[in-house]
Design an enzyme around this catalytic site. Sequence first.
Site, PDB file in Angstrom:
ATOM      1  N   GLN A  99       0.869  -1.334  -0.076  1.00 56.30           N
ATOM      2  CA  GLN A  99      -0.405  -0.021   0.456  1.00 56.30           C
ATOM      3  C   GLN A  99       0.785   0.996   0.199  1.00 56.30           C
ATOM      4  O   GLN A  99       0.361   2.159  -0.033  1.00 56.30           O
ATOM      5  CB  GLN A  99      -0.615   0.073   1.434  1.00 56.30           C
ATOM      6  CG  GLN A  99      -1.405  -1.318   1.361  1.00 56.30           C
ATOM      7  CD  GLN A  99      -2.872  -0.977   2.505  1.00 56.30           C
ATOM      8  OE1 GLN A  99      -3.566  -0.329   2.293  1.00 56.30           O
ATOM      9  NE2 GLN A  99      -2.243  -1.465   3.602  1.00 56.30           N
ATOM     10  N   ASN A 156       0.590  -7.285  13.379  1.00 56.40           N
ATOM     11  CA  ASN A 156       0.315  -6.322  13.120  1.00 56.40           C
ATOM     12  C   ASN A 156       0.678  -6.282  14.443  1.00 56.40           C
ATOM     13  O   ASN A 156      -0.644  -6.680  15.440  1.00 56.40           O
ATOM     14  CB  ASN A 156      -0.615  -5.902  12.216  1.00 56.40           C
ATOM     15  CG  ASN A 156      -1.255  -4.088  12.276  1.00 56.40           C
ATOM     16  OD1 ASN A 156      -0.154  -3.257  12.049  1.00 56.40           O
ATOM     17  ND2 ASN A 156      -1.902  -3.427  12.571  1.00 56.40           N
ATOM     18  N   ILE A 157       0.966  -4.732  15.086  1.00 53.22           N
ATOM     19  CA  ILE A 157       0.855  -4.044  16.047  1.00 53.22           C
ATOM     20  C   ILE A 157      -1.036  -3.556  16.340  1.00 53.22           C
ATOM     21  O   ILE A 157      -1.159  -2.715  16.070  1.00 53.22           O
ATOM     22  CB  ILE A 157       1.058  -2.955  16.742  1.00 53.22           C
ATOM     23  CG1 ILE A 157       3.037  -4.022  16.475  1.00 53.22           C
ATOM     24  CG2 ILE A 157       1.374  -2.741  18.364  1.00 53.22           C
ATOM     25  CD1 ILE A 157       4.037  -2.847  16.642  1.00 53.22           C
ATOM     26  N   CYS A 161       0.362  13.056 -16.669  1.00 48.80           N
ATOM     27  CA  CYS A 161      -0.507  14.358 -17.352  1.00 48.80           C
ATOM     28  C   CYS A 161      -1.745  14.237 -16.421  1.00 48.80           C
ATOM     29  O   CYS A 161      -1.878  12.869 -17.792  1.00 48.80           O
ATOM     30  CB  CYS A 161       0.342  14.947 -18.331  1.00 48.80           C
ATOM     31  SG  CYS A 161      -0.664  15.989 -19.065  1.00 48.80           S
ATOM     32  N   HIS A 200      -1.487   1.284  -4.720  1.00 50.81           N
ATOM     33  CA  HIS A 200      -1.677   2.724  -4.343  1.00 50.81           C
ATOM     34  C   HIS A 200      -0.848   3.787  -5.424  1.00 50.81           C
ATOM     35  O   HIS A 200      -0.889   4.679  -4.765  1.00 50.81           O
ATOM     36  CB  HIS A 200      -2.153   3.041  -3.156  1.00 50.81           C
ATOM     37  CG  HIS A 200      -3.096   2.877  -2.076  1.00 50.81           C
ATOM     38  ND1 HIS A 200      -2.958   2.282  -0.777  1.00 50.81           N
ATOM     39  CD2 HIS A 200      -4.410   1.767  -2.784  1.00 50.81           C
ATOM     40  CE1 HIS A 200      -4.197   2.009  -0.342  1.00 50.81           C
ATOM     41  NE2 HIS A 200      -4.992   1.440  -1.696  1.00 50.81           N
ATOM     42  N   CYS A 231       2.836  20.432 -17.047  1.00 52.27           N
ATOM     43  CA  CYS A 231       2.697  19.542 -18.560  1.00 52.27           C
ATOM     44  C   CYS A 231       3.339  19.545 -19.542  1.00 52.27           C
ATOM     45  O   CYS A 231       3.365  20.740 -20.303  1.00 52.27           O
ATOM     46  CB  CYS A 231       1.839  18.222 -18.453  1.00 52.27           C
ATOM     47  SG  CYS A 231       2.223  16.581 -20.370  1.00 52.27           S
ATOM     48  N   GLY A 255       2.153  -5.230   9.178  1.00 55.30           N
ATOM     49  CA  GLY A 255       2.015  -4.047   9.516  1.00 55.30           C
ATOM     50  C   GLY A 255       0.818  -3.135   8.868  1.00 55.30           C
ATOM     51  O   GLY A 255       1.259  -1.962   8.263  1.00 55.30           O
TER      52      GLY A 255
END
Length: 224
Positions: free
Chosen positions: A55, A198-199, A81, A73, A132, A172
């Site tokens: 991610q 994971n915490i 552009c 992502h 651009c 995580g």
Amino acid sequence: MTYQEFLTSAYGRKRYWARSYIGWDRFSYCQPNATHISLRNLELDHYKIDVIITQNVDRLHTKAGSINVVELHGTLYEVICLSCHKKYCRFKIQEQMKKLNPNIREFATMVRPDGDVDISEDQIKQFLAPQCEECGGILKPDVVYFGDNVPRERVMKVTQAVTNSDSLLVLGSSLSVYSSYRIVLQAAEEKKNIAIVNIGPTRADHCAHLRISAKCGEILPKIC
């Protein structure tokens, strides 16, 4: 910033690019940590990982040497552009902004994980945002903003990767964003083994066969 705000607000775009310009050198200098290196080892030395789906937009998995990385992502290292869809290397855009804004300092001591920094309103007002070079269109970092959608071809690539796997390891992430949560839902539906490190709790704890509450950087180096 939302995708809609980036599209409709010239001031919002100027603010984004001014902050990004000042924070870029420090952001792009960041190096992989123990988790990135461990995943690289699991992929290339131990052949335990087929695909890394991240991610994060910092390209640190690639810097660590991992080969098969899907940036769910997108990445801040690429700029697109919105008119002609030409893509640029972020370093090239940094040079363009440097020429446009010779009097703006190009350094920050505190940089957020997305490369953003806090700067004054005066700096934002005098900043000239990049355009651009081909069509003069609006340039946007090639990342998925809130309100934007993950490109369909990327979704299909992730879907196929999950189908081809025998297990899924989540590291995580609280999985609060649906684009990542649905990966676990797919794995669960396809009866894959699921482990989460994971915490704190995650959105998909009910899907996990193994749940470890710990820092990834403390766990992974011990197994690879």
